[in-house]
Design a protein around this motif. Structure first.
Motif, mmCIF file in Angstrom:
data_model
loop_
_atom_site.group_PDB
_atom_site.id
_atom_site.type_symbol
_atom_site.label_atom_id
_atom_site.label_comp_id
_atom_site.label_asym_id
_atom_site.label_seq_id
_atom_site.Cartn_x
_atom_site.Cartn_y
_atom_site.Cartn_z
ATOM 1 N N VAL A 177 0.841 -1.200 0.000
ATOM 2 C CA VAL A 177 0.000 0.000 0.000
ATOM 3 C C VAL A 177 0.881 1.256 0.000
ATOM 4 C CG1 VAL A 177 -1.773 1.290 1.266
ATOM 5 C CG2 VAL A 177 -1.864 -1.220 1.176
ATOM 6 N N LEU B 19 2.170 1.851 -3.393
ATOM 7 C CA LEU B 19 1.155 2.391 -4.296
ATOM 8 C C LEU B 19 0.947 3.888 -4.072
ATOM 9 C CD1 LEU B 19 -0.775 1.710 -6.556
ATOM 10 C CD2 LEU B 19 -2.498 1.058 -4.848
ATOM 11 N N VAL B 20 1.016 4.318 -2.818
ATOM 12 C CA VAL B 20 0.927 5.754 -2.529
ATOM 13 C C VAL B 20 2.035 6.506 -3.257
ATOM 14 C CG1 VAL B 20 1.203 7.515 -0.734
ATOM 15 C CG2 VAL B 20 -0.226 5.498 -0.295
ATOM 16 N N LYS C 255 1.465 6.583 -7.063
ATOM 17 C CA LYS C 255 0.444 7.563 -7.454
ATOM 18 C C LYS C 255 0.973 8.993 -7.318
ATOM 19 C CE LYS C 255 -3.711 4.802 -6.496
ATOM 20 N NZ LYS C 255 -4.324 4.992 -7.826
ATOM 21 N N THR D 72 -5.506 5.574 -2.617
ATOM 22 C CA THR D 72 -4.967 4.244 -2.303
ATOM 23 C C THR D 72 -5.736 3.579 -1.166
ATOM 24 O OG1 THR D 72 -2.767 4.956 -2.999
ATOM 25 C CG2 THR D 72 -2.894 2.977 -1.644
#
Length: 250
Positions: A49, A52-53, A56, A89
């Protein structure tokens, strides 16, 4: 391609900054690791996670095109990018405090790792004895000026031109023409040196410089639409030898 036999003496070098003279990509990776560690250790994020932050956030940075005619606070804008990245996210409510904590950690860490290596400084000082040197960098004024300050670039260059302070940035011909005017030289008295085929190399070619030198430090592969550089090297330290070659042809 390089213009041969122009009769004009090679007298000026235009250098890009990011990933040409300084390892901005490496500094960004260091900053991303710090943010990832913060999200995991202090806020309970799973590693995937947190990754992914950051992914992005980087996507939003890549789409960032500051307009010099507006007065956008770049720190506020990038904090918003991180807040959106976190929300998209985690599907959480907006958390501005966390976004600020992550962003300023990212910014501080990145600046701490941005520097001109000693051997590159020595090369610039040597080249400055024979050529006028101009630093031509794209990006917002505040972001690039911070990098320029921490790298102490002023002592190595006659002039510094930041794209975000002008109506158009590289590869626009207008900003190269402004560089030639400031230097008091003709385009074919200049060499453009940079890592980006689109902004540095295509821009230099279209502006009519004597030659372009592509710093391909990541073993990049030009696509069929890329402008072909006159010279390709793996390190900016190889520029001195290339310049001797250009002068011999000139």
């Amino acid at each position: 391609m390089a213009a041969e036999g122009t009769g004009v003496r090679l007298s000026a070098l235009l250098f890009d900054l990011d990933n040409t003279l300084v390892d901005t990509a490496g500094a960004s990776r260091q900053a991303e690791r710090q943010v990832k560690d913060l999200l995991i250790s202090q806020h309970g994020y799973e590693e995937s996670v947190a990754d992914l932050v950051i992914e992005k956030f980087n996507t939003k940075l890549e789409k960032e095109h500051p307009d010099p005619s507006t007065k956008i606070d770049i720190d506020e804008e990038r904090t918003l990018f991180l807040e959106l990245a976190i929300r998209e996210t985690n599907r959480h409510k907006p958390d501005l405090d966390l976004a600020k904590q992550c962003y300023f950690l990212w910014k501080r860490t990145r600046l701490q790792h941005i520097h001109i290596p000693e051997e590159v400084k020595a090369m610039l000082m040597e080249l400055h004895q024979s050529y006028k040197l101009l630093l031509l960098t794209n990006g917002s004024s505040s972001v690039q000026r911070e990098k320029i300050k921490v790298c102490q670039c002023q002592q190595y260059f006659d002039l510094i031109v930041v794209g975000g302070e002008h109506p158009e940035q590289k590869p626009a011909r207008s900003i190269f023409q402004e560089c030639f005017r400031l230097l008091g030289v003709k385009p074919d008295a200049c060499v453009m040196i940079g890592d980006n085929l689109k902004t540095d190399i295509e821009g230099g070619v279209n502006a009519g410089v004597r030659a372009t030198i592509w710093i391909n430090n990541n073993n990049g592969k030009p696509d069929g639409e890329s402008t072909v550089p006159d010279y390709t090297v793996k390190s900016v330290l190889d520029v001195k030898d290339i310049l001797e070659n250009i002068k011999c042809k000139g």
